[in-house]
Scaffold this motif. Structure first.
Motif, PDB file in Angstrom:
ATOM      1  N   ILE A 109      40.239  39.756  45.203  1.00 42.66           N
ATOM      2  CA  ILE A 109      39.838  40.803  46.067  1.00 42.66           C
ATOM      3  C   ILE A 109      38.490  41.198  46.062  1.00 42.66           C
TER       4      ILE A 109
ATOM      5  N   ILE B  74      44.039  38.257  42.713  1.00 40.96           N
ATOM      6  CA  ILE B  74      45.236  38.225  43.878  1.00 40.96           C
ATOM      7  C   ILE B  74      46.679  38.505  43.339  1.00 40.96           C
TER       8      ILE B  74
ATOM      9  N   GLN C 251      40.456  39.113  50.616  1.00 38.14           N
ATOM     10  CA  GLN C 251      40.454  38.193  49.831  1.00 38.14           C
ATOM     11  C   GLN C 251      39.401  36.998  49.979  1.00 38.14           C
TER      12      GLN C 251
END
Length: 587
Positions: A54, A72, A49
DNA sequence: ACGAAATAG
DNA sequence: CGTTCTATTTCGT
Protein backbone atom coordinates in the motif's frame (compact mmCIF):
# COMPACT_ATOMS: atom_id res chain seq x y z
CA UNK A 1 22.06 38.06 -0.62
CA UNK A 2 23.76 38.57 2.70
CA UNK A 3 22.48 35.54 4.52
CA UNK A 4 25.95 34.61 5.53
CA UNK A 5 28.20 37.32 6.91
CA UNK A 6 31.42 37.42 4.97
CA UNK A 7 34.27 35.63 6.67
CA UNK A 8 37.06 33.44 5.39
CA UNK A 9 37.21 30.29 7.40
CA UNK A 10 34.01 30.56 9.37
CA UNK A 11 30.62 31.99 8.60
CA UNK A 12 28.46 34.20 10.73
CA UNK A 13 24.85 33.35 10.22
CA UNK A 14 22.31 36.05 9.81
CA UNK A 15 18.57 35.72 9.64
CA UNK A 16 16.85 37.19 6.64
CA UNK A 17 13.10 36.97 6.84
CA UNK A 18 11.94 39.17 4.01
CA UNK A 19 10.06 36.53 2.09
CA UNK A 20 6.71 34.85 2.66
CA UNK A 21 6.73 31.26 1.54
CA UNK A 22 3.85 28.79 1.48
CA UNK A 23 4.45 25.06 1.33
CA UNK A 24 1.54 22.95 0.05
CA UNK A 25 1.25 19.24 0.60
CA UNK A 26 -1.82 17.54 -0.86
CA UNK A 27 -3.37 15.11 1.61
CA UNK A 28 -2.85 11.42 0.76
CA UNK A 29 -2.44 12.50 -2.83
CA UNK A 30 -2.69 9.22 -4.75
CA UNK A 31 -5.85 8.25 -2.89
CA UNK A 32 -7.31 11.72 -3.46
CA UNK A 33 -6.77 11.41 -7.21
CA UNK A 34 -8.93 8.28 -7.27
CA UNK A 35 -11.51 9.99 -5.04
CA UNK A 36 -11.65 12.97 -7.38
CA UNK A 37 -12.31 10.62 -10.29
CA UNK A 38 -14.94 8.73 -8.33
CA UNK A 39 -16.34 10.69 -5.36
CA UNK A 40 -18.24 7.64 -4.10
CA UNK A 41 -14.88 6.37 -2.87
CA UNK A 42 -14.57 9.25 -0.40
CA UNK A 43 -16.65 7.59 2.28
CA UNK A 44 -14.95 4.20 1.89
CA UNK A 45 -11.60 2.96 3.16
CA UNK A 46 -9.42 3.36 0.07
CA UNK A 47 -5.85 2.20 -0.47
CA UNK A 48 -3.54 2.52 -3.47
CA UNK A 49 -1.39 -0.45 -4.36
CA UNK A 50 1.96 -0.62 -6.14
CA UNK A 51 3.61 -4.02 -6.40
CA UNK A 52 2.94 -5.76 -3.10
CA UNK A 53 2.49 -2.72 -0.89
CA UNK A 54 0.00 0.00 0.00
CA UNK A 55 1.73 3.22 -1.07
CA UNK A 56 -0.92 5.46 0.43
CA UNK A 57 -4.47 5.27 1.74
CA UNK A 58 -7.19 7.72 2.68
CA UNK A 59 -7.94 8.67 6.28
CA UNK A 60 -10.96 6.38 6.48
CA UNK A 61 -8.60 3.49 5.77
CA UNK A 62 -6.12 4.79 8.34
CA UNK A 63 -8.83 4.83 10.99
CA UNK A 64 -9.22 1.12 10.34
CA UNK A 65 -5.57 0.35 10.79
CA UNK A 66 -4.12 0.66 7.29
CA UNK A 67 -0.98 2.69 6.70
CA UNK A 68 1.63 3.55 4.12
CA UNK A 69 4.12 0.88 3.02
CA UNK A 70 1.93 -1.89 4.39
CA UNK A 71 1.95 -5.29 2.71
CA UNK A 72 -1.23 -6.03 0.75
CA UNK A 73 -1.71 -9.33 2.57
CA UNK A 74 -1.63 -7.59 5.93
CA UNK A 75 -3.97 -4.85 4.73
CA UNK A 76 -6.49 -7.40 3.47
CA UNK A 77 -6.41 -9.24 6.77
CA UNK A 78 -6.83 -6.13 8.90
CA UNK A 79 -9.45 -4.45 6.74
CA UNK A 80 -11.10 -6.85 4.26
CA UNK A 81 -13.70 -4.26 3.30
CA UNK A 82 -11.07 -1.80 2.05
CA UNK A 83 -11.14 -0.81 -1.60
CA UNK A 84 -7.67 -1.39 -3.01
CA UNK A 85 -6.87 0.16 -6.38
CA UNK A 86 -3.78 -0.27 -8.56
CA UNK A 87 -1.67 2.87 -8.84
CA UNK A 88 1.31 1.71 -10.87
CA UNK A 89 0.49 3.85 -13.89
CA UNK A 90 1.52 7.34 -12.82
CA UNK A 91 -0.23 9.21 -15.64
CA UNK A 92 -3.34 10.23 -13.68
CA UNK A 93 -1.18 11.43 -10.77
CA UNK A 94 1.03 13.46 -13.09
CA UNK A 95 -2.03 15.05 -14.70
CA UNK A 96 -3.70 15.91 -11.38
CA UNK A 97 -0.42 17.31 -10.06
CA UNK A 98 -0.14 19.62 -13.05
CA UNK A 99 -3.75 20.78 -12.69
CA UNK A 100 -3.34 21.76 -9.04
CA UNK A 101 0.06 23.32 -9.65
CA UNK A 102 -1.38 25.48 -12.40
CA UNK A 103 -4.19 26.65 -10.14
CA UNK A 104 -1.79 27.64 -7.35
CA UNK A 105 0.60 29.40 -9.70
CA UNK A 106 -2.17 31.26 -11.46
CA UNK A 107 -4.13 32.40 -8.41
CA UNK A 108 -1.04 33.52 -6.51
CA UNK A 109 0.47 35.23 -9.60
CA UNK A 110 3.69 33.77 -8.31
CA UNK A 111 6.75 33.87 -10.47
CA UNK A 112 8.28 31.40 -8.08
CA UNK A 113 6.34 28.17 -7.85
CA UNK A 114 8.34 25.03 -7.27
CA UNK A 115 7.08 21.47 -7.35
CA UNK A 116 8.65 18.69 -5.34
CA UNK A 117 7.39 15.35 -6.51
CA UNK A 118 3.74 15.15 -7.44
CA UNK A 119 2.19 16.36 -4.20
CA UNK A 120 4.21 19.31 -2.88
CA UNK A 121 4.48 22.90 -4.04
CA UNK A 122 6.28 25.92 -2.65
CA UNK A 123 5.01 29.40 -3.51
CA UNK A 124 7.06 32.52 -2.88
CA UNK A 125 4.21 35.00 -2.45
CA UNK A 126 6.29 37.90 -1.14
CA UNK A 127 5.28 40.38 -3.85
CA UNK A 128 1.58 39.71 -3.49
CA UNK A 129 1.77 39.92 0.31
CA UNK A 130 3.71 43.17 0.26
CA UNK A 131 1.25 44.71 -2.17
CA UNK A 132 -1.60 43.78 0.12
CA UNK A 133 0.24 45.05 3.18
CA UNK A 134 0.14 48.53 1.68
CA UNK A 135 -3.58 48.18 0.97
CA UNK A 136 -4.56 47.46 4.57
CA UNK A 137 -6.80 49.93 6.35
CA UNK A 138 -5.41 50.05 9.86
CA UNK A 139 -8.64 51.48 11.20
CA UNK A 140 -10.70 48.54 10.06
CA UNK A 141 -8.47 45.49 9.94
CA UNK A 142 -11.35 43.12 10.65
CA UNK A 143 -12.93 43.98 7.30
CA UNK A 144 -9.99 43.70 4.97
CA UNK A 145 -9.92 42.61 1.34
CA UNK A 146 -7.06 40.62 -0.16
CA UNK A 147 -6.43 41.63 -3.76
CA UNK A 148 -5.22 38.80 -5.96
CA UNK A 149 -4.81 40.96 -9.02
CA UNK A 150 -3.10 44.27 -9.56
CA UNK A 151 -5.30 45.05 -12.49
CA UNK A 152 -8.65 43.96 -11.16
CA UNK A 153 -9.37 45.23 -7.65
CA UNK A 154 -12.51 43.12 -7.41
CA UNK A 155 -10.58 39.86 -7.73
CA UNK A 156 -9.78 38.55 -4.27
CA UNK A 157 -11.44 37.72 -0.97
CA UNK A 158 -12.49 39.45 2.25
CA UNK A 159 -10.67 38.50 5.44
CA UNK A 160 -10.17 39.49 9.08
CA UNK A 161 -6.66 40.90 9.46
CA UNK A 162 -6.83 40.89 13.24
CA UNK A 163 -6.35 37.13 13.44
CA UNK A 164 -4.31 34.45 11.72
CA UNK A 165 -6.13 31.99 9.51
CA UNK A 166 -5.64 28.44 10.70
CA UNK A 167 -3.24 27.21 13.36
CA UNK A 168 -0.08 28.84 14.59
CA UNK A 169 3.09 27.66 16.28
CA UNK A 170 3.67 28.08 19.14
CA UNK A 171 0.10 27.59 20.26
CA UNK A 172 0.60 29.00 23.74
CA UNK A 173 1.54 32.33 22.27
CA UNK A 174 1.92 34.53 25.32
CA UNK A 175 3.86 37.44 23.90
CA UNK A 176 1.58 40.14 22.58
CA UNK A 177 2.21 42.04 19.38
CA UNK A 178 3.24 45.15 21.27
CA UNK A 179 6.08 43.31 22.97
CA UNK A 180 7.75 42.58 19.70
CA UNK A 181 10.35 44.68 17.94
CA UNK A 182 9.02 46.72 15.00
CA UNK A 183 10.64 44.42 12.46
CA UNK A 184 8.95 41.43 14.10
CA UNK A 185 5.61 43.24 14.02
CA UNK A 186 5.95 43.76 10.29
CA UNK A 187 6.89 40.12 9.90
CA UNK A 188 3.83 39.21 11.97
CA UNK A 189 1.54 41.14 9.65
CA UNK A 190 3.11 39.66 6.52
CA UNK A 191 2.83 36.12 7.81
CA UNK A 192 -0.74 36.83 8.88
CA UNK A 193 -1.59 37.90 5.34
CA UNK A 194 0.21 34.79 4.13
CA UNK A 195 -1.97 32.63 6.36
CA UNK A 196 -5.14 34.09 4.83
CA UNK A 197 -3.82 33.64 1.30
CA UNK A 198 -2.93 30.04 2.13
CA UNK A 199 -6.40 29.49 3.52
CA UNK A 200 -7.99 30.90 0.38
CA UNK A 201 -5.81 28.78 -1.90
CA UNK A 202 -6.61 25.63 0.08
CA UNK A 203 -10.29 26.44 -0.30
CA UNK A 204 -9.90 26.88 -4.06
CA UNK A 205 -8.07 23.57 -4.41
CA UNK A 206 -10.93 21.88 -2.60
CA UNK A 207 -13.84 23.72 -4.23
CA UNK A 208 -12.53 23.68 -7.77
CA UNK A 209 -10.93 20.24 -7.90
CA UNK A 210 -11.86 18.39 -4.72
CA UNK A 211 -8.41 18.17 -3.16
CA UNK A 212 -7.66 18.95 0.47
CA UNK A 213 -4.17 20.02 1.43
CA UNK A 214 -1.91 20.93 4.27
CA UNK A 215 0.08 24.14 4.26
CA UNK A 216 3.03 25.56 6.17
CA UNK A 217 3.65 29.31 6.24
CA UNK A 218 6.99 30.93 7.06
CA UNK A 219 9.91 32.78 5.48
CA UNK A 220 12.01 29.92 4.09
CA UNK A 221 11.51 26.70 2.18
CA UNK A 222 12.96 24.77 5.10
CA UNK A 223 10.65 26.05 7.81
CA UNK A 224 7.47 26.33 5.70
CA UNK A 225 7.80 22.67 4.77
CA UNK A 226 8.41 21.45 8.30
CA UNK A 227 5.83 23.55 10.10
CA UNK A 228 2.97 22.35 7.91
CA UNK A 229 3.34 18.88 9.43
CA UNK A 230 1.95 20.14 12.76
CA UNK A 231 -1.66 20.13 11.55
CA UNK A 232 -2.57 17.58 8.95
CA UNK A 233 -4.62 16.62 7.13
CA UNK A 234 -6.64 19.58 5.84
CA UNK A 235 -4.86 22.13 7.99
CA UNK A 236 -2.33 24.89 7.95
CA UNK A 237 0.24 26.21 10.39
CA UNK A 238 2.01 29.54 10.53
CA UNK A 239 5.26 29.80 12.45
CA UNK A 240 4.76 33.13 14.20
CA UNK A 241 7.33 35.69 15.42
CA UNK A 242 9.61 36.36 17.08
CA UNK A 243 12.06 34.81 14.64
CA UNK A 244 15.05 36.78 15.89
CA UNK A 245 16.43 35.90 19.28
CA UNK A 246 17.00 38.68 21.83
CA UNK A 247 17.23 39.22 25.59
CA UNK A 248 13.49 38.88 26.16
CA UNK A 249 12.52 36.36 23.52
CA UNK A 250 13.64 32.98 22.39
CA UNK A 251 13.41 32.57 18.62
CA UNK A 252 10.34 30.57 17.70
CA UNK A 253 12.30 29.17 14.78
CA UNK A 254 14.84 27.61 17.10
CA UNK A 255 12.15 26.54 19.53
CA UNK A 256 10.41 24.75 16.67
CA UNK A 257 13.43 23.16 15.03
CA UNK A 258 15.32 22.05 18.14
CA UNK A 259 13.01 19.12 18.87
CA UNK A 260 13.31 17.65 15.36
CA UNK A 261 15.37 14.58 14.71
CA UNK A 262 18.44 15.60 12.76
CA UNK A 263 17.51 13.39 9.83
CA UNK A 264 14.10 15.04 9.43
CA UNK A 265 15.65 18.25 8.18
CA UNK A 266 15.32 18.61 4.40
CA UNK A 267 18.86 18.81 3.07
CA UNK A 268 20.23 16.51 5.75
CA UNK A 269 19.87 13.11 4.20
CA UNK A 270 20.84 9.68 5.38
CA UNK A 271 24.61 10.08 5.11
CA UNK A 272 24.87 13.47 6.75
CA UNK A 273 22.47 12.44 9.53
CA UNK A 274 24.55 9.34 10.28
CA UNK A 275 27.76 11.36 10.50
CA UNK A 276 26.14 13.90 12.78
CA UNK A 277 24.70 11.20 15.06
CA UNK A 278 28.06 9.51 15.27
CA UNK A 279 29.71 12.78 16.17
CA UNK A 280 27.20 13.74 18.85
CA UNK A 281 27.03 10.27 20.40
CA UNK A 282 30.79 10.01 20.20
CA UNK A 283 30.74 6.40 19.16
CA UNK A 284 31.22 4.48 15.92
CA UNK A 285 28.47 4.27 13.35
CA UNK A 286 25.21 2.93 14.61
CA UNK A 287 23.54 0.21 12.60
CA UNK A 288 20.47 1.18 10.68
CA UNK A 289 19.23 -2.09 9.33
CA UNK A 290 16.56 -4.39 10.62
CA UNK A 291 14.30 -1.78 12.13
CA UNK A 292 10.67 -2.68 12.45
CA UNK A 293 7.99 -0.26 11.40
CA UNK A 294 7.65 2.39 14.09
CA UNK A 295 10.63 0.91 15.92
CA UNK A 296 13.07 2.91 17.97
CA UNK A 297 16.19 4.48 16.58
CA UNK A 298 19.05 6.64 17.68
CA UNK A 299 17.52 9.99 18.34
CA UNK A 300 19.78 12.97 17.91
CA UNK A 301 17.93 16.26 17.70
CA UNK A 302 18.68 19.52 15.94
CA UNK A 303 18.96 21.16 19.38
CA UNK A 304 21.59 18.68 20.53
CA UNK A 305 23.77 19.43 17.53
CA UNK A 306 23.10 23.16 17.46
CA UNK A 307 24.05 23.60 21.11
CA UNK A 308 27.28 21.63 20.97
CA UNK A 309 30.02 23.75 22.53
CA UNK A 310 32.33 25.21 19.94
CA UNK A 311 30.12 24.32 17.00
CA UNK A 312 31.07 26.16 13.84
CA UNK A 313 30.75 25.80 10.10
CA UNK A 314 34.37 24.66 10.03
CA UNK A 315 33.78 21.98 12.62
CA UNK A 316 30.69 20.77 10.78
CA UNK A 317 32.61 20.74 7.51
CA UNK A 318 35.21 18.45 9.06
CA UNK A 319 32.61 16.21 10.66
CA UNK A 320 30.62 15.89 7.48
CA UNK A 321 33.51 15.58 5.03
CA UNK A 322 33.48 12.57 2.77
CA UNK A 323 33.41 11.57 -0.88
CA UNK A 324 30.82 13.59 -2.72
CA UNK A 325 30.09 16.04 0.08
CA UNK A 326 29.59 19.63 -1.09
CA UNK A 327 32.33 21.99 -0.01
CA UNK A 328 29.97 24.36 1.70
CA UNK A 329 28.16 21.72 3.80
CA UNK A 330 29.49 23.27 6.98
CA UNK A 331 27.86 26.62 6.31
CA UNK A 332 24.75 25.05 4.85
CA UNK A 333 24.12 22.65 7.70
CA UNK A 334 24.91 25.26 10.36
CA UNK A 335 22.31 27.41 8.64
CA UNK A 336 19.73 24.63 8.57
CA UNK A 337 20.24 23.93 12.28
CA UNK A 338 19.46 27.58 12.91
CA UNK A 339 16.52 27.72 10.55
CA UNK A 340 18.44 29.76 8.01
CA UNK A 341 17.81 28.70 4.43
CA UNK A 342 18.48 31.22 1.67
CA UNK A 343 17.43 28.76 -1.03
CA UNK A 344 15.11 30.46 -3.48
CA UNK A 345 11.82 28.97 -4.60
CA UNK A 346 12.72 28.18 -8.18
CA UNK A 347 10.91 29.51 -11.21
CA UNK A 348 8.27 27.47 -12.89
CA UNK A 349 9.68 25.43 -15.76
CA UNK A 350 7.71 24.53 -18.84
CA UNK A 351 9.61 21.28 -19.30
CA UNK A 352 11.48 18.99 -16.89
CA UNK A 353 15.27 18.84 -17.05
CA UNK A 354 15.24 15.13 -17.68
CA UNK A 355 12.91 12.25 -18.45
CA UNK A 356 13.90 8.75 -17.56
CA UNK A 357 12.23 5.37 -17.73
CA UNK A 358 13.49 2.40 -15.80
CA UNK A 359 12.60 -1.08 -14.78
CA UNK A 360 14.14 -3.52 -12.37
CA UNK A 361 14.73 -7.23 -12.85
CA UNK A 362 15.47 -10.28 -10.81
CA UNK A 363 17.74 -11.45 -13.56
CA UNK A 364 18.61 -10.01 -16.95
CA UNK A 365 21.53 -11.74 -18.62
CA UNK A 366 20.57 -12.68 -22.16
CA UNK A 367 20.90 -10.55 -25.27
CA UNK A 368 17.36 -11.43 -26.37
CA UNK A 369 15.83 -10.28 -23.10
CA UNK A 370 18.02 -7.16 -23.11
CA UNK A 371 16.84 -6.16 -26.59
CA UNK A 372 13.20 -6.64 -25.62
CA UNK A 373 13.57 -4.55 -22.49
CA UNK A 374 15.50 -1.77 -24.23
CA UNK A 375 12.81 -1.69 -26.92
CA UNK A 376 10.05 -1.41 -24.34
CA UNK A 377 11.82 1.28 -22.30
CA UNK A 378 12.67 3.25 -25.45
CA UNK A 379 9.08 3.20 -26.66
CA UNK A 380 7.87 4.45 -23.29
CA UNK A 381 10.54 7.16 -23.36
CA UNK A 382 9.51 8.42 -26.79
CA UNK A 383 5.88 8.46 -25.68
CA UNK A 384 6.74 10.45 -22.58
CA UNK A 385 8.78 12.89 -24.68
CA UNK A 386 5.81 13.46 -26.96
CA UNK A 387 3.61 14.16 -23.94
CA UNK A 388 5.92 16.24 -21.79
CA UNK A 389 8.11 18.00 -24.35
CA UNK A 390 5.56 19.06 -26.95
CA UNK A 391 2.84 21.59 -27.35
CA UNK A 392 -0.06 20.71 -29.61
CA UNK A 393 -0.46 23.15 -32.45
CA UNK A 394 -3.83 24.69 -33.02
CA UNK A 395 -4.96 23.48 -36.44
CA UNK A 396 -6.30 26.94 -37.21
CA UNK A 397 -2.93 28.66 -36.91
CA UNK A 398 -0.73 29.44 -39.82
CA UNK A 399 2.11 27.52 -38.33
CA UNK A 400 0.30 24.22 -38.43
CA UNK A 401 -0.87 24.79 -41.97
CA UNK A 402 2.51 25.83 -43.29
CA UNK A 403 4.54 23.07 -41.69
CA UNK A 404 1.93 20.33 -41.62
CA UNK A 405 3.12 19.48 -38.12
CA UNK A 406 0.86 18.35 -35.35
CA UNK A 407 2.94 19.69 -32.52
CA UNK A 408 5.90 21.82 -31.56
CA UNK A 409 8.81 20.52 -29.53
CA UNK A 410 9.27 22.63 -26.40
CA UNK A 411 12.76 21.27 -25.84
CA UNK A 412 15.38 19.16 -27.56
CA UNK A 413 17.30 17.17 -24.94
CA UNK A 414 20.90 17.07 -26.12
CA UNK A 415 21.93 13.98 -24.19
CA UNK A 416 20.81 10.38 -24.20
CA UNK A 417 21.84 8.23 -21.24
CA UNK A 418 21.79 4.52 -20.54
CA UNK A 419 22.14 3.39 -16.94
CA UNK A 420 22.48 -0.15 -15.62
CA UNK A 421 22.85 -1.70 -12.21
CA UNK A 422 24.94 -4.86 -12.44
CA UNK A 423 23.81 -7.50 -10.00
CA UNK A 424 26.95 -9.55 -9.54
CA UNK A 425 29.57 -8.22 -11.88
CA UNK A 426 32.29 -10.66 -12.67
CA UNK A 427 35.82 -9.39 -12.23
CA UNK A 428 38.69 -10.65 -14.35
CA UNK A 429 39.78 -13.05 -11.66
CA UNK A 430 36.27 -14.40 -11.41
CA UNK A 431 35.50 -12.94 -8.01
CA UNK A 432 32.16 -11.29 -7.37
CA UNK A 433 31.57 -7.74 -6.28
CA UNK A 434 28.50 -6.98 -4.32
CA UNK A 435 27.21 -3.59 -5.31
CA UNK A 436 23.96 -1.82 -5.96
CA UNK A 437 25.64 1.11 -7.58
CA UNK A 438 24.50 2.42 -10.90
CA UNK A 439 26.77 2.97 -13.85
CA UNK A 440 25.94 5.01 -16.92
CA UNK A 441 27.13 6.12 -20.33
CA UNK A 442 25.76 8.90 -22.47
CA UNK A 443 25.80 10.13 -26.05
CA UNK A 444 24.23 12.88 -28.12
CA UNK A 445 20.51 12.37 -28.62
CA UNK A 446 19.90 11.17 -32.18
CA UNK A 447 17.72 13.72 -33.92
CA UNK A 448 15.41 11.18 -35.54
CA UNK A 449 13.56 10.64 -32.30
CA UNK A 450 12.06 14.09 -32.74
CA UNK A 451 10.27 12.86 -35.87
CA UNK A 452 6.60 13.66 -35.98
CA UNK A 453 5.74 11.04 -38.55
CA UNK A 454 7.58 8.01 -37.22
CA UNK A 455 5.70 5.41 -35.20
CA UNK A 456 6.83 5.20 -31.60
CA UNK A 457 7.71 1.53 -31.99
CA UNK A 458 9.81 2.15 -35.06
CA UNK A 459 11.66 5.09 -33.55
CA UNK A 460 12.29 3.03 -30.44
CA UNK A 461 13.72 0.17 -32.46
CA UNK A 462 16.07 2.51 -34.26
CA UNK A 463 17.07 4.12 -30.98
CA UNK A 464 18.02 0.75 -29.55
CA UNK A 465 20.08 -0.28 -32.57
CA UNK A 466 21.82 2.99 -33.31
CA UNK A 467 22.32 4.53 -29.89
CA UNK A 468 21.55 2.32 -26.92
CA UNK A 469 23.40 -0.81 -27.98
CA UNK A 470 26.66 1.09 -28.54
CA UNK A 471 26.22 2.63 -25.08
CA UNK A 472 25.55 -0.77 -23.62
CA UNK A 473 28.75 -2.09 -25.17
CA UNK A 474 30.67 0.74 -23.56
CA UNK A 475 29.19 -0.22 -20.21
CA UNK A 476 29.60 -3.96 -20.48
CA UNK A 477 32.49 -4.75 -22.74
CA UNK A 478 33.13 -7.99 -20.95
CA UNK A 479 30.66 -10.79 -21.12
CA UNK A 480 28.98 -12.25 -18.10
CA UNK A 481 26.78 -9.31 -17.22
CA UNK A 482 23.67 -9.77 -15.17
CA UNK A 483 21.57 -6.70 -14.57
CA UNK A 484 19.09 -5.81 -11.90
CA UNK A 485 18.13 -2.51 -13.52
CA UNK A 486 17.94 -0.67 -16.82
CA UNK A 487 17.29 3.05 -17.20
CA UNK A 488 16.98 5.05 -20.41
CA UNK A 489 16.92 8.83 -20.16
CA UNK A 490 17.07 12.04 -22.12
CA UNK A 491 18.58 14.94 -20.21
CA UNK A 492 19.61 18.56 -20.42
CA UNK A 493 16.29 20.03 -21.49
CA UNK A 494 16.05 23.80 -21.38
CA UNK A 495 12.95 25.90 -21.86
CA UNK A 496 13.02 26.90 -25.52
CA UNK A 497 11.20 29.95 -26.88
CA UNK A 498 11.96 31.55 -23.57
CA UNK A 499 14.98 33.52 -24.60
CA UNK A 500 14.45 36.62 -22.53
CA UNK A 501 11.93 38.15 -20.19
CA UNK A 502 8.47 38.71 -21.58
CA UNK A 503 8.65 35.78 -23.95
CA UNK A 504 6.43 33.43 -22.07
CA UNK A 505 3.30 33.45 -19.99
CA UNK A 506 5.27 32.87 -16.82
CA UNK A 507 7.23 36.05 -17.11
CA UNK A 508 4.07 37.97 -17.93
CA UNK A 509 2.90 37.10 -14.46
CA UNK A 510 6.32 37.82 -13.09
CA UNK A 511 6.24 41.21 -14.73
CA UNK A 512 2.79 41.93 -13.39
CA UNK A 513 3.93 41.25 -9.86
CA UNK A 514 7.31 42.96 -10.15
CA UNK A 515 8.37 44.76 -7.01
CA UNK A 516 6.30 47.71 -6.03
CA UNK A 517 9.35 49.85 -5.47
CA UNK A 518 10.42 49.40 -9.06
CA UNK A 519 6.97 50.05 -10.40
CA UNK A 520 6.61 53.18 -8.34
CA UNK A 521 9.85 54.47 -9.75
CA UNK A 522 8.50 54.33 -13.26
CA UNK A 523 7.89 57.68 -14.86
CA UNK A 524 4.16 58.21 -14.41
CA UNK A 525 4.05 60.68 -17.29
CA UNK A 526 5.28 58.31 -19.93
CA UNK A 527 2.87 57.82 -22.75
CA UNK A 528 0.94 54.59 -22.59
CA UNK A 529 -0.18 52.13 -23.71
CA UNK A 530 1.92 51.15 -26.74
CA UNK A 531 0.19 50.14 -29.93
CA UNK A 532 -0.55 46.46 -30.16
CA UNK A 533 1.37 46.38 -33.42
CA UNK A 534 4.52 47.24 -31.55
CA UNK A 535 4.31 44.19 -29.36
CA UNK A 536 6.28 41.07 -29.99
CA UNK A 537 4.43 38.21 -31.69
CA UNK A 538 4.42 36.19 -28.46
CA UNK A 539 2.19 38.81 -26.94
CA UNK A 540 -0.97 37.67 -28.63
CA UNK A 541 -0.61 34.13 -27.43
CA UNK A 542 0.25 35.33 -23.97
CA UNK A 543 -2.75 37.61 -23.89
CA UNK A 544 -5.09 34.80 -24.81
CA UNK A 545 -3.64 32.50 -22.23
CA UNK A 546 -3.68 35.08 -19.52
CA UNK A 547 -7.26 35.96 -20.17
CA UNK A 548 -8.17 32.34 -20.00
CA UNK A 549 -6.20 31.52 -16.92
CA UNK A 550 -6.78 34.54 -14.73
CA UNK A 551 -10.01 36.09 -15.82
CA UNK A 552 -12.24 33.14 -16.47
CA UNK A 553 -13.42 33.08 -12.87
CA UNK A 554 -15.18 36.37 -13.31
CA UNK A 555 -18.81 35.62 -13.94
CA UNK A 556 -20.01 38.98 -15.12
CA UNK A 557 -17.91 41.99 -16.04
CA UNK A 558 -18.34 41.41 -19.74
CA UNK A 559 -19.58 44.98 -20.07
CA UNK A 560 -17.17 47.58 -21.30
CA UNK A 561 -16.70 49.47 -18.11
CA UNK A 562 -14.03 52.12 -18.01
CA UNK A 563 -10.89 51.05 -16.25
CA UNK A 564 -8.08 53.39 -15.30
CA UNK A 565 -4.53 52.22 -14.71
CA UNK A 566 -3.77 52.40 -10.98
CA UNK A 567 -0.20 53.45 -11.78
CA UNK A 568 -0.67 56.24 -14.29
CA UNK A 569 -4.41 56.87 -14.32
CA UNK A 570 -4.94 56.46 -18.05
CA UNK A 571 -8.09 54.65 -19.21
CA UNK A 572 -7.16 51.20 -20.48
CA UNK A 573 -9.59 48.98 -22.37
CA UNK A 574 -9.88 45.44 -21.06
CA UNK A 575 -8.12 43.88 -24.02
CA UNK A 576 -5.07 46.06 -23.47
CA UNK A 577 -4.58 45.58 -19.75
CA UNK A 578 -1.91 42.97 -20.05
CA UNK A 579 -0.03 45.05 -22.53
CA UNK A 580 -0.36 48.04 -20.26
CA UNK A 581 0.96 46.13 -17.25
CA UNK A 582 3.82 44.97 -19.37
CA UNK A 583 4.55 48.49 -20.40
CA UNK A 584 4.96 49.48 -16.77
CA UNK A 585 7.00 46.46 -15.92
CA UNK A 586 9.73 47.04 -18.44
CA UNK A 587 11.48 50.30 -18.92
C1' DA B 1 30.73 17.41 -21.13
C1' DC B 2 30.58 13.28 -18.47
C1' DG B 3 29.74 10.04 -14.70
C1' DA B 4 28.90 9.39 -9.86
C1' DA B 5 26.84 10.60 -5.54
C1' DA B 6 23.56 12.58 -2.42
C1' DT B 7 18.93 13.88 -1.52
C1' DA B 8 14.08 13.71 -1.97
C1' DG B 9 9.01 12.01 -2.78
C1' DC C 1 13.91 0.84 8.14
C1' DG C 2 13.88 -1.10 3.33
C1' DT C 3 12.35 -0.95 -2.02
C1' DT C 4 10.78 1.12 -6.78
C1' DC C 5 10.69 4.69 -10.15
C1' DT C 6 11.60 8.80 -10.70
C1' DA C 7 13.91 13.85 -10.62
C1' DT C 8 17.33 17.54 -9.20
C1' DT C 9 21.69 19.36 -7.81
C1' DT C 10 26.52 19.22 -7.13
C1' DC C 11 31.10 17.11 -7.10
C1' DG C 12 35.41 15.65 -9.43
C1' DT C 13 37.50 14.99 -13.72
Amino acid sequence: MLEYGAAKSYAILRRKDERVILHFDYDCFYASVFEAENPALKSLPLAVQQKQIIVTCNYEARRRGLHKLQLITEARRICPEAVIVLGEDLTRFRDASKLLYTLLRTLSSSERAEKLGFDEVWLDVTSLIDENLTLLNKNDLANSFFQLSLTDPTLGFPFDATVYAGSVFPKDNDSSLADLAPSEQTLQMRLLLGSHLANYLRLQLEEQHGYTSTVGISTTKLVSKLVGNLNKPKGQTTLIPPYEQDEQHESNITRFLDTHDIGKIPGIGFKLAQRLREFVLNRPATFDAGLVYGGTKENVTVGQVRQLPGLSADLLAKVLAGPGTPHDVGVKVLGLLNGIDPTEVSQARTVPRQISIEDSYLRLDTMKELMEQLQSLSARLVERMRIDLTETLDSSTNEAVSTGEKWKWLAHPPTLRLTTRPRAPLNEDGTRQRSFKRISRSAPTPSFIFSQTGLVEVLAERLVKEALLPLFKKLHERSGWNLSLLNVAVTGMVDEGKGGPGRDIGSMFRAAEGSKKELDQQDPFNACPPDEDDLEPEYEEALEQQEFSTWEEQEEDTEEMEYRCPRCGVPVPTFARVAHERFHSYK
